[in-house]
Scaffold this motif. Sequence first.
Motif, short mmCIF file in Angstrom:
data_model
loop_
_atom_site.label_atom_id
_atom_site.label_comp_id
_atom_site.label_asym_id
_atom_site.label_seq_id
_atom_site.Cartn_x
_atom_site.Cartn_y
_atom_site.Cartn_z
N LYS A 136 32.12 -5.06 1.71
CA LYS A 136 31.36 -6.00 2.56
C LYS A 136 30.79 -5.28 3.78
O LYS A 136 29.65 -5.54 4.20
CB LYS A 136 32.26 -7.17 3.02
N PHE A 137 31.60 -4.39 4.35
CA PHE A 137 31.15 -3.62 5.52
C PHE A 137 29.93 -2.78 5.14
O PHE A 137 28.90 -2.81 5.83
CB PHE A 137 32.29 -2.71 6.01
N LEU A 138 30.03 -2.02 4.03
CA LEU A 138 28.93 -1.16 3.60
C LEU A 138 27.67 -1.97 3.30
O LEU A 138 26.56 -1.56 3.65
CB LEU A 138 29.34 -0.34 2.37
N ASP A 139 27.86 -3.13 2.68
CA ASP A 139 26.71 -3.97 2.32
C ASP A 139 26.03 -4.56 3.57
O ASP A 139 24.86 -4.91 3.51
CB ASP A 139 27.15 -5.11 1.38
N ALA A 140 26.78 -4.65 4.68
CA ALA A 140 26.23 -5.25 5.91
C ALA A 140 25.56 -4.21 6.83
O ALA A 140 24.96 -4.58 7.83
CB ALA A 140 27.34 -5.97 6.67
N THR A 141 25.67 -2.93 6.48
CA THR A 141 25.08 -1.90 7.35
C THR A 141 23.56 -1.87 7.21
O THR A 141 23.03 -2.25 6.16
CB THR A 141 25.64 -0.50 7.02
N PRO A 142 22.84 -1.37 8.23
CA PRO A 142 21.38 -1.26 8.14
C PRO A 142 20.96 -0.32 7.00
O PRO A 142 21.73 0.55 6.58
CB PRO A 142 20.98 -0.66 9.50
N ALA A 143 19.72 -0.50 6.53
CA ALA A 143 19.22 0.25 5.36
C ALA A 143 19.24 1.77 5.59
O ALA A 143 19.45 2.53 4.65
CB ALA A 143 17.81 -0.22 5.03
N ASP A 144 19.04 2.20 6.84
CA ASP A 144 18.96 3.65 7.12
C ASP A 144 20.31 4.26 7.52
O ASP A 144 20.37 5.38 8.01
CB ASP A 144 17.92 3.92 8.21
N CYS A 145 21.40 3.51 7.32
CA CYS A 145 22.73 3.99 7.71
C CYS A 145 23.15 5.21 6.87
O CYS A 145 22.93 5.24 5.66
CB CYS A 145 23.74 2.86 7.51
N MET A 146 23.74 6.20 7.53
CA MET A 146 24.31 7.36 6.84
C MET A 146 25.69 6.94 6.33
O MET A 146 26.57 6.59 7.12
CB MET A 146 24.42 8.54 7.82
N LYS A 147 25.87 6.94 5.00
CA LYS A 147 27.12 6.44 4.42
C LYS A 147 27.85 7.61 3.74
O LYS A 147 27.40 8.09 2.69
CB LYS A 147 26.83 5.30 3.43
N ILE A 148 28.94 8.03 4.35
CA ILE A 148 29.66 9.22 3.90
C ILE A 148 30.94 8.80 3.16
O ILE A 148 31.84 8.20 3.77
CB ILE A 148 30.06 10.13 5.09
N PHE A 149 31.01 9.12 1.89
CA PHE A 149 32.25 8.89 1.12
C PHE A 149 33.01 10.22 1.09
O PHE A 149 32.63 11.15 0.39
CB PHE A 149 31.91 8.42 -0.30
N ASP A 150 34.05 10.29 1.93
CA ASP A 150 34.92 11.47 1.96
C ASP A 150 36.07 11.15 1.01
O ASP A 150 37.03 10.48 1.36
CB ASP A 150 35.43 11.71 3.38
#
Length: 290
Positions: A136-150
């Motif tokens: 839900k958090f990831l889906d709510a972030t802005p479109a240009d958000c840097m999303k890092i899966f460590d």
Amino acid sequence: MEKKYVVGLGEALWDVLPEGKKLGGAPANFAFHAGQFGLNSIAVSALGEDKLAEETVQQLEEKGLQYCMPRVPYPTGTVQVKLDDEGIPTYDIKENVAWDNIPFTDEVKAIAENTKAVCWGSLAQRNVVSRETIYKFLDATPADCMKIFDINLRQDFYTKDVICESMKRCNVLKINDEELVLIGRMFGYPGLDIENKCWLILGKYDLDMLVLTCGVNGSYVFTPGEMSFQPTPKVEVADTVGAGDSFTGTFCASILAGMPVTEAHERAVRVSAYVCTQNGAMPVLPEEVK
């Protein structure tokens, strides 16, 4: 300071060592290091209604780290660390603790909507409550958000489905050489060499970047059509706790500041080498290291 957040999302826990306990968990480590480069960083997790929760808050405040950690009716997370006769550690990550039950509150949602970079791993997804909050958090972030899966594989607290879902939701994957072997087996491409596995994953999941760390054998950053390699500096190691998180936090901060990939990579390697020379996961970085 910019208002948008850089978020470490997931487990908040204490490592209970033979010599005492230390606040741990990758999200706080990541947020602390990103914050050392002037970013508005915050750790998002959950705490219990116990003495350890109070100690967690005290430590975070001493470190000057912002946090959003709702209280839930579960114990604050701990990891029992046992050392054998050779000093080799084994970990017992306690289950059904506060960070397994992170609620998606209005405050958490508001942070997500105002996030420019977020880093999360597989461990905090072992329980469905936190896993759904992370999605839900990831889906709510802005479109240009840097999303890092460590990716951060721990014990047997991961499944192919969990890894697959996060790889689809991230635009930057961070993985180490041992995890890459496991992922290669899991996804059915064990025959490829390290570099070809990375190129394959980069293309298959349409990633902006794939960061591969190989301990003493250096590290790589793959971007479409380009690869950066940095050797690992030889340093006097105090402990390696949090070194990987400091790498990720520094790399993230550097990319957000507009640095070219090669320079961001070089700086991340320099910072993580310094963290290895210090005790604990959150040393303050001297200006010359930054």
